[in-house]
Write an enzyme that holds these catalytic residues in place. Sequence first.
Site, PDB file in Angstrom:
ATOM      1  N   GLU A  62      93.689  -8.652  73.425  1.00 11.30           N
ATOM      2  CA  GLU A  62      93.122  -7.765  74.450  1.00 11.30           C
ATOM      3  C   GLU A  62      92.569  -6.575  74.006  1.00 11.30           C
ATOM      4  O   GLU A  62      93.739  -5.924  73.147  1.00 11.30           O
ATOM      5  CB  GLU A  62      94.066  -7.754  75.527  1.00 11.30           C
ATOM      6  CG  GLU A  62      93.681  -6.874  76.779  1.00 11.30           C
ATOM      7  CD  GLU A  62      95.060  -6.895  77.923  1.00 11.30           C
ATOM      8  OE1 GLU A  62      96.039  -7.257  77.477  1.00 11.30           O
ATOM      9  OE2 GLU A  62      94.701  -6.488  78.924  1.00 11.30           O
ATOM     10  N   LYS A 104      88.957  -9.357  83.505  1.00  7.44           N
ATOM     11  CA  LYS A 104      90.220  -9.581  84.021  1.00  7.44           C
ATOM     12  C   LYS A 104      90.625  -9.691  85.482  1.00  7.44           C
ATOM     13  O   LYS A 104      90.203  -8.478  86.252  1.00  7.44           O
ATOM     14  CB  LYS A 104      91.041  -8.493  83.025  1.00  7.44           C
ATOM     15  CG  LYS A 104      92.706  -8.995  83.284  1.00  7.44           C
ATOM     16  CD  LYS A 104      93.571  -7.864  82.467  1.00  7.44           C
ATOM     17  CE  LYS A 104      94.996  -8.195  82.408  1.00  7.44           C
ATOM     18  NZ  LYS A 104      95.583  -7.313  81.433  1.00  7.44           N
ATOM     19  N   CYS A 121      95.698 -11.747  79.132  1.00  7.77           N
ATOM     20  CA  CYS A 121      97.128 -11.150  79.218  1.00  7.77           C
ATOM     21  C   CYS A 121      97.619 -11.621  80.540  1.00  7.77           C
ATOM     22  O   CYS A 121      98.235 -12.749  80.897  1.00  7.77           O
ATOM     23  CB  CYS A 121      97.145  -9.704  79.021  1.00  7.77           C
ATOM     24  SG  CYS A 121      98.863  -9.182  78.414  1.00  7.77           S
ATOM     25  N   VAL A 173     103.804  -6.885  76.877  1.00  6.05           N
ATOM     26  CA  VAL A 173     104.723  -6.132  76.942  1.00  6.05           C
ATOM     27  C   VAL A 173     105.879  -6.693  77.219  1.00  6.05           C
ATOM     28  O   VAL A 173     107.363  -6.272  76.923  1.00  6.05           O
ATOM     29  CB  VAL A 173     104.443  -4.569  77.615  1.00  6.05           C
ATOM     30  CG1 VAL A 173     103.564  -4.187  76.782  1.00  6.05           C
ATOM     31  CG2 VAL A 173     104.136  -4.998  78.942  1.00  6.05           C
ATOM     32  N   MET A 174     106.058  -7.862  78.054  1.00 10.84           N
ATOM     33  CA  MET A 174     107.211  -8.550  78.488  1.00 10.84           C
ATOM     34  C   MET A 174     107.428  -9.724  77.982  1.00 10.84           C
ATOM     35  O   MET A 174     106.741 -10.246  77.294  1.00 10.84           O
ATOM     36  CB  MET A 174     107.077  -8.998  80.109  1.00 10.84           C
ATOM     37  CG  MET A 174     106.642  -7.769  81.094  1.00 10.84           C
ATOM     38  SD  MET A 174     106.872  -8.360  82.774  1.00 10.84           S
ATOM     39  CE  MET A 174     105.629  -9.421  83.198  1.00 10.84           C
TER      40      MET A 174
END
Length: 263
Positions: free
Chosen positions: A38, A110, A143, A170-171
């Site tokens: 991304e 997105k 994402c 990020v998770m």
Amino acid sequence: MKIAFVQMNCHFGHIEANLARAAELIESVAADLFVLPELFNTGYLFQSSDELQQLSESAKDGQTTRFLSQLCGRKNCHIVAGVAERATDGAIYNACVLVGPRGFLATYRKVHLFDTEKRWFTLGNKPFFVVDMGSAKIGMMICFDWIFPESMRSLALLGADIICHPANLVMPHCQKAMVTRCLENNVYAITANRIGSEERGDEHIAFTGCSQIVGPRGKVLTTATAREECVRIVDVDVTAARDKNLNSQNNLLADRRPNFYTY
Ligand code: ACM
């Protein structure tokens, strides 16, 4: 068909350096379809609308699409890559482009923006769709779309064989969830995550790597580690994604009971 992810670090605001690094990683290998992360060209942590405006570009014929088209021409491949798309009406989308040897093919915007992305980007305004490349039907999601099972289910219902999934994760949960999504929908999914971190103003964010390709039945076919820049390629039988029978009595799509679901 050979499908691949490119896992790389991206440097905020350095579009030319990010393009060059992606090309370097792709140039030395052979595959039919590559997925890049991304916003691989711009970086992720924008601080103002002006900054995003400056780094955004036309999905159809901006610098990044032109660069990727040339790369696809040289390598005779297709690439899905995350970009900040400036639309003709000035709206800016967190988007990805599908590019082939003859140039631009499609843009996905997105649908589910994550966290501070909502400050800068306009919500995707077009339904999920599938592109028939002949050798495979390609669907795109970006994402955080992973946390909404409707994203991949929509693509599967449209007949997607391969889900291209550029990410800046990020998770820690997505990779496991994508195994379930591929089991639910019997498709291939290529999650191309980035590595490294960005520190801008008061904000700091670290990206988790561990890109992966998952296949029908939820089989993990290849995985990267959390920190390496790499390309991983898997030779897949696309037809395996077309048989939605789980056993002699159950079909993943035909057995759905939409009349009993709430939307
Ligand atoms: C994300 O959607 N970049 C977490």
